[in-house]
Design a protein around this motif. Structure first.
Motif, PDB file in Angstrom:
ATOM      1  N   LEU A 202     -36.258 -50.146  53.222  1.00 16.86           N
ATOM      2  CA  LEU A 202     -35.085 -50.941  52.994  1.00 16.86           C
ATOM      3  C   LEU A 202     -35.327 -51.983  52.500  1.00 16.86           C
ATOM      4  CD1 LEU A 202     -32.300 -50.342  53.993  1.00 16.86           C
ATOM      5  CD2 LEU A 202     -32.964 -51.480  56.339  1.00 16.86           C
ATOM      6  N   ALA A 203     -36.275 -53.069  52.890  1.00 21.34           N
ATOM      7  CA  ALA A 203     -36.153 -54.281  52.520  1.00 21.34           C
ATOM      8  C   ALA A 203     -36.616 -54.149  50.592  1.00 21.34           C
ATOM      9  CB  ALA A 203     -37.758 -55.242  52.932  1.00 21.34           C
ATOM     10  N   LEU A 204     -37.658 -53.186  50.157  1.00 20.47           N
ATOM     11  CA  LEU A 204     -37.712 -53.142  48.744  1.00 20.47           C
ATOM     12  C   LEU A 204     -36.452 -52.757  48.268  1.00 20.47           C
ATOM     13  CD1 LEU A 204     -41.079 -51.452  48.529  1.00 20.47           C
ATOM     14  CD2 LEU A 204     -40.881 -53.683  47.776  1.00 20.47           C
ATOM     15  N   LEU A 205     -35.343 -51.904  48.449  1.00 19.46           N
ATOM     16  CA  LEU A 205     -33.920 -51.232  47.900  1.00 19.46           C
ATOM     17  C   LEU A 205     -33.310 -52.187  47.948  1.00 19.46           C
ATOM     18  CD1 LEU A 205     -32.067 -49.543  47.105  1.00 19.46           C
ATOM     19  CD2 LEU A 205     -32.008 -48.885  49.872  1.00 19.46           C
ATOM     20  N   VAL A 206     -32.950 -53.890  49.602  1.00 25.11           N
ATOM     21  CA  VAL A 206     -32.397 -54.800  49.458  1.00 25.11           C
ATOM     22  C   VAL A 206     -32.850 -55.566  48.629  1.00 25.11           C
ATOM     23  CG1 VAL A 206     -31.834 -56.504  50.846  1.00 25.11           C
ATOM     24  CG2 VAL A 206     -31.798 -54.060  51.821  1.00 25.11           C
ATOM     25  N   LEU A 207     -33.900 -56.240  48.265  1.00 24.33           N
ATOM     26  CA  LEU A 207     -34.399 -56.862  47.144  1.00 24.33           C
ATOM     27  C   LEU A 207     -34.911 -56.517  45.635  1.00 24.33           C
ATOM     28  CD1 LEU A 207     -36.484 -59.236  46.786  1.00 24.33           C
ATOM     29  CD2 LEU A 207     -38.391 -57.668  46.584  1.00 24.33           C
ATOM     30  N   GLY A 208     -34.306 -55.259  45.551  1.00 24.67           N
ATOM     31  CA  GLY A 208     -33.989 -54.945  44.237  1.00 24.67           C
ATOM     32  C   GLY A 208     -32.373 -54.915  43.967  1.00 24.67           C
ATOM     33  N   LEU A 209     -31.528 -54.388  45.069  1.00 28.61           N
ATOM     34  CA  LEU A 209     -30.383 -54.543  44.751  1.00 28.61           C
ATOM     35  C   LEU A 209     -30.050 -56.612  44.584  1.00 28.61           C
ATOM     36  CD1 LEU A 209     -28.615 -52.216  47.127  1.00 28.61           C
ATOM     37  CD2 LEU A 209     -28.773 -51.873  44.444  1.00 28.61           C
ATOM     38  N   ILE A 210     -31.072 -57.074  44.937  1.00 26.16           N
ATOM     39  CA  ILE A 210     -30.532 -58.152  45.275  1.00 26.16           C
ATOM     40  C   ILE A 210     -31.239 -58.960  43.430  1.00 26.16           C
ATOM     41  CG2 ILE A 210     -31.338 -60.679  45.674  1.00 26.16           C
ATOM     42  CD1 ILE A 210     -30.795 -60.041  48.152  1.00 26.16           C
ATOM     43  N   LEU A 211     -31.910 -58.567  43.015  1.00 24.02           N
ATOM     44  CA  LEU A 211     -32.411 -58.944  41.673  1.00 24.02           C
ATOM     45  C   LEU A 211     -31.870 -57.903  40.504  1.00 24.02           C
ATOM     46  CD1 LEU A 211     -36.621 -58.523  42.248  1.00 24.02           C
ATOM     47  CD2 LEU A 211     -35.035 -60.433  41.656  1.00 24.02           C
TER      48      LEU A 211
ATOM     49  N   THR B 194     -33.817 -62.384  31.646  1.00 26.07           N
ATOM     50  CA  THR B 194     -33.083 -61.592  32.437  1.00 26.07           C
ATOM     51  C   THR B 194     -33.584 -59.631  32.188  1.00 26.07           C
ATOM     52  OG1 THR B 194     -31.563 -62.731  31.689  1.00 26.07           O
ATOM     53  CG2 THR B 194     -30.358 -60.041  31.743  1.00 26.07           C
ATOM     54  N   MET B 195     -34.689 -59.420  31.125  1.00 24.76           N
ATOM     55  CA  MET B 195     -35.374 -58.301  31.752  1.00 24.76           C
ATOM     56  C   MET B 195     -35.500 -58.125  32.947  1.00 24.76           C
ATOM     57  SD  MET B 195     -33.552 -56.563  28.830  1.00 24.76           S
ATOM     58  CE  MET B 195     -34.671 -55.132  29.042  1.00 24.76           C
ATOM     59  N   ILE B 196     -36.524 -59.128  32.860  1.00 18.68           N
ATOM     60  CA  ILE B 196     -37.506 -58.881  33.955  1.00 18.68           C
ATOM     61  C   ILE B 196     -36.605 -58.575  35.245  1.00 18.68           C
ATOM     62  CG2 ILE B 196     -38.413 -60.306  35.303  1.00 18.68           C
ATOM     63  CD1 ILE B 196     -40.124 -61.863  33.207  1.00 18.68           C
ATOM     64  N   TYR B 197     -35.940 -59.884  35.376  1.00 22.25           N
ATOM     65  CA  TYR B 197     -35.175 -58.643  36.972  1.00 22.25           C
ATOM     66  C   TYR B 197     -34.046 -58.104  37.129  1.00 22.25           C
ATOM     67  CZ  TYR B 197     -33.827 -64.169  38.396  1.00 22.25           C
ATOM     68  OH  TYR B 197     -34.012 -65.760  38.474  1.00 22.25           O
ATOM     69  N   TRP B 198     -33.863 -57.592  35.293  1.00 19.23           N
ATOM     70  CA  TRP B 198     -33.571 -55.776  36.137  1.00 19.23           C
ATOM     71  C   TRP B 198     -35.081 -54.874  36.336  1.00 19.23           C
ATOM     72  CZ3 TRP B 198     -29.226 -56.307  30.984  1.00 19.23           C
ATOM     73  CH2 TRP B 198     -28.527 -56.367  31.196  1.00 19.23           C
ATOM     74  N   ILE B 199     -35.938 -55.217  35.071  1.00 14.61           N
ATOM     75  CA  ILE B 199     -37.120 -53.956  35.207  1.00 14.61           C
ATOM     76  C   ILE B 199     -36.962 -54.053  37.068  1.00 14.61           C
ATOM     77  CG2 ILE B 199     -38.937 -53.731  34.288  1.00 14.61           C
ATOM     78  CD1 ILE B 199     -37.985 -54.867  32.068  1.00 14.61           C
ATOM     79  N   ALA B 200     -37.263 -55.857  37.276  1.00 11.10           N
ATOM     80  CA  ALA B 200     -38.955 -55.077  38.026  1.00 11.10           C
ATOM     81  C   ALA B 200     -37.009 -55.025  39.743  1.00 11.10           C
ATOM     82  CB  ALA B 200     -38.776 -57.030  38.900  1.00 11.10           C
ATOM     83  N   GLY B 201     -35.848 -55.171  39.146  1.00  9.76           N
ATOM     84  CA  GLY B 201     -35.139 -54.650  40.160  1.00  9.76           C
ATOM     85  C   GLY B 201     -35.308 -52.939  40.300  1.00  9.76           C
ATOM     86  N   GLY B 202     -34.987 -52.988  39.125  1.00  8.95           N
ATOM     87  CA  GLY B 202     -34.770 -51.211  38.451  1.00  8.95           C
ATOM     88  C   GLY B 202     -35.930 -51.018  39.783  1.00  8.95           C
ATOM     89  N   VAL B 203     -37.180 -51.288  39.357  1.00  9.03           N
ATOM     90  CA  VAL B 203     -37.939 -50.392  40.180  1.00  9.03           C
ATOM     91  C   VAL B 203     -38.268 -51.058  41.645  1.00  9.03           C
ATOM     92  CG1 VAL B 203     -40.792 -50.400  40.160  1.00  9.03           C
ATOM     93  CG2 VAL B 203     -39.840 -50.817  37.892  1.00  9.03           C
ATOM     94  N   SER B 204     -38.141 -51.488  42.058  1.00  8.81           N
ATOM     95  CA  SER B 204     -37.822 -51.901  43.295  1.00  8.81           C
ATOM     96  C   SER B 204     -36.839 -50.819  44.307  1.00  8.81           C
ATOM     97  CB  SER B 204     -37.697 -53.472  44.178  1.00  8.81           C
ATOM     98  OG  SER B 204     -37.221 -53.972  44.716  1.00  8.81           O
TER      99      SER B 204
END
Length: 68
Positions: free
Chosen positions: A9-18, A45-55
């Motif tokens: 759940l924490a990873l999902l929330v973190l991913g959505l925030i990123l 911006t790409m780092i935000y999107w990739i890290a957020g998607g993976v998380s």
């Protein structure tokens, strides 16, 4: 809730925030100009999107397929 579900759940929330921050960054002037000239967004911006998607995907998988 088990520990794995809490982490998921924490990873999902973190991913959505990123992903949200990535979207906000992509709407900025610097990214708009970079995308218009090079066809790509800035590295940040790409780092935000990739890290957020993976998380988000890992968190969702942990929630869906974790031990019950």
């Amino acid at each position: 809730m088990k520990t794995q579900q809490i982490i998921g759940l924490a990873l999902l929330v973190l991913g959505l925030i990123l992903l949200f921050f990535g979207y906000q960054a992509s709407q900025g002037l610097e990214d708009q100009l970079s995308e218009a000239v090079t066809g790509e967004y800035t590295d940040n911006t790409m780092i935000y999107w990739i890290a957020g998607g993976v998380s988000a995907v890992v968190g969702l998988a942990m929630l869906a397929f974790g031990k019950k």
